[in-house]
Scaffold this active site. Sequence first.
Site, short mmCIF file in Angstrom:
data_model
loop_
_atom_site.label_atom_id
_atom_site.label_comp_id
_atom_site.label_asym_id
_atom_site.label_seq_id
_atom_site.Cartn_x
_atom_site.Cartn_y
_atom_site.Cartn_z
N TYR A 4 14.96 8.73 3.19
CA TYR A 4 14.33 7.42 3.32
C TYR A 4 14.60 6.73 4.65
O TYR A 4 13.81 5.90 5.08
CB TYR A 4 14.75 6.51 2.17
CG TYR A 4 13.88 6.68 0.96
CD1 TYR A 4 12.59 6.16 0.94
CD2 TYR A 4 14.31 7.38 -0.15
CE1 TYR A 4 11.77 6.33 -0.16
CE2 TYR A 4 13.49 7.54 -1.26
CZ TYR A 4 12.23 7.01 -1.25
OH TYR A 4 11.41 7.18 -2.34
N VAL A 62 10.44 3.76 -10.94
CA VAL A 62 9.54 4.89 -11.19
C VAL A 62 8.12 4.46 -10.81
O VAL A 62 7.59 3.50 -11.36
CB VAL A 62 9.58 5.32 -12.66
CG1 VAL A 62 8.64 6.50 -12.89
CG2 VAL A 62 11.00 5.70 -13.08
N VAL A 73 0.84 -1.19 0.00
CA VAL A 73 0.00 0.00 0.00
C VAL A 73 0.88 1.25 0.00
O VAL A 73 1.73 1.41 0.88
CB VAL A 73 -0.94 0.02 1.22
CG1 VAL A 73 -1.74 1.31 1.26
CG2 VAL A 73 -1.87 -1.19 1.19
#
Length: 397
Positions: A235, A274, A139
Amino acid sequence: MIIKPRVRGFICVTTHPAGCAASVREQIAYVARRGPIERGPKKVLVIGASTGYGLAARIAAAFGAGAATLGVFFERAPADAKPGTAGWYNSAAFHDEAAARGLQATSINGDAFSDEIKHKTIDAIRRDLGQVDLVVYSVAAPRRTHPKTGVTHQSTLKPIGHAVRLRGIDTDNEAIKETLLQPATPDEIADTVAVMGGEDWRMWIDALDAAGVLADGAKTTAFTYLGEQVTHDIYWNGSIGEAKKDLDRTVLALRGKLAARGGDARVSVLKAVVTQASSAIPMMPLYLSLLFKVMKARGTHEGCIEQVDGLLRDSLYGAQPHVDAEGRLRADRLELDPAVQTRVLELWDQVTDDNLYTLTDFAGYKAEFLRLFGFGIDGVDYDAPVEPNVRIPNLIE
């Protein structure tokens, strides 16, 4: 109607049904060329099944292992001659191809964070599958309405403790730009963890387990991206990193729960690709353009289907899984090859507006971006009219 790409910022506001279908067929063909997945899953739930890595997981499980699949996603259907989302067309094509091969496929369209969709999913498993032996959690959402509190949490892409200046590409103007990101507040960090951390994954597994629809020996994995030095401020050390650390904590409890019945739970780390999500992150178009340039030159470039097909074959169902010290399954080894990362870092500060197309593979990045929406796929006639009103068989809404 004839549909052409119209890009606004990091979103293409049009989608091409035939192009999306062709992309799905390309991914199926890749999996078929690699042959059957030995000892693979047979009844699979994919949460976030319509695009990117989640779609690739559904394709690999179905067409590599012959699995019956149940996909959960949140997509917009076509209406009033307005095309639907890419995920809608991807899922319709998946259903068509699965039916042609006699593979069971059911999909549920709705908010995966909600209790309602979890209940609908459990009902569908009981009706169509009995139990599932693999649950993939993929998700990617910017916000989450908590099913217990009703509070809507918004994720934030920010560093922690100090501001960070990032190089990137202004994709609209094809120019190098710098973005100054201010540090996240404690509330922003908590909200990001609420959206992107492990709580919803845990809620899914707890609900499935309590309902008795997890088979003995069932496995679950959640997909994540960690990256290396050039992306760590965002990140791993930033607000998103706190969510990823929460995912690492969550998986330990899930592993203990499933191990009692011969199952397993793992975080799977995948390479940078991407996606609609990654294209919205200031530094990622530049990083991906450089990464594509370097990895293509080395012959090691991979997309979503190569990554996830390999993950299932080599690690989730392989005899010698690639596991790091924290117990995560790693499919990002080629991206993290020191030679690759060293070259990306060498080029990072050398890129200018003038050499953007020579030092990087920005052209390849743009092509991959358009492919997300069904454009630039070989064999598709984009000058021919196409029917936008495509339905998804076996869809629960």
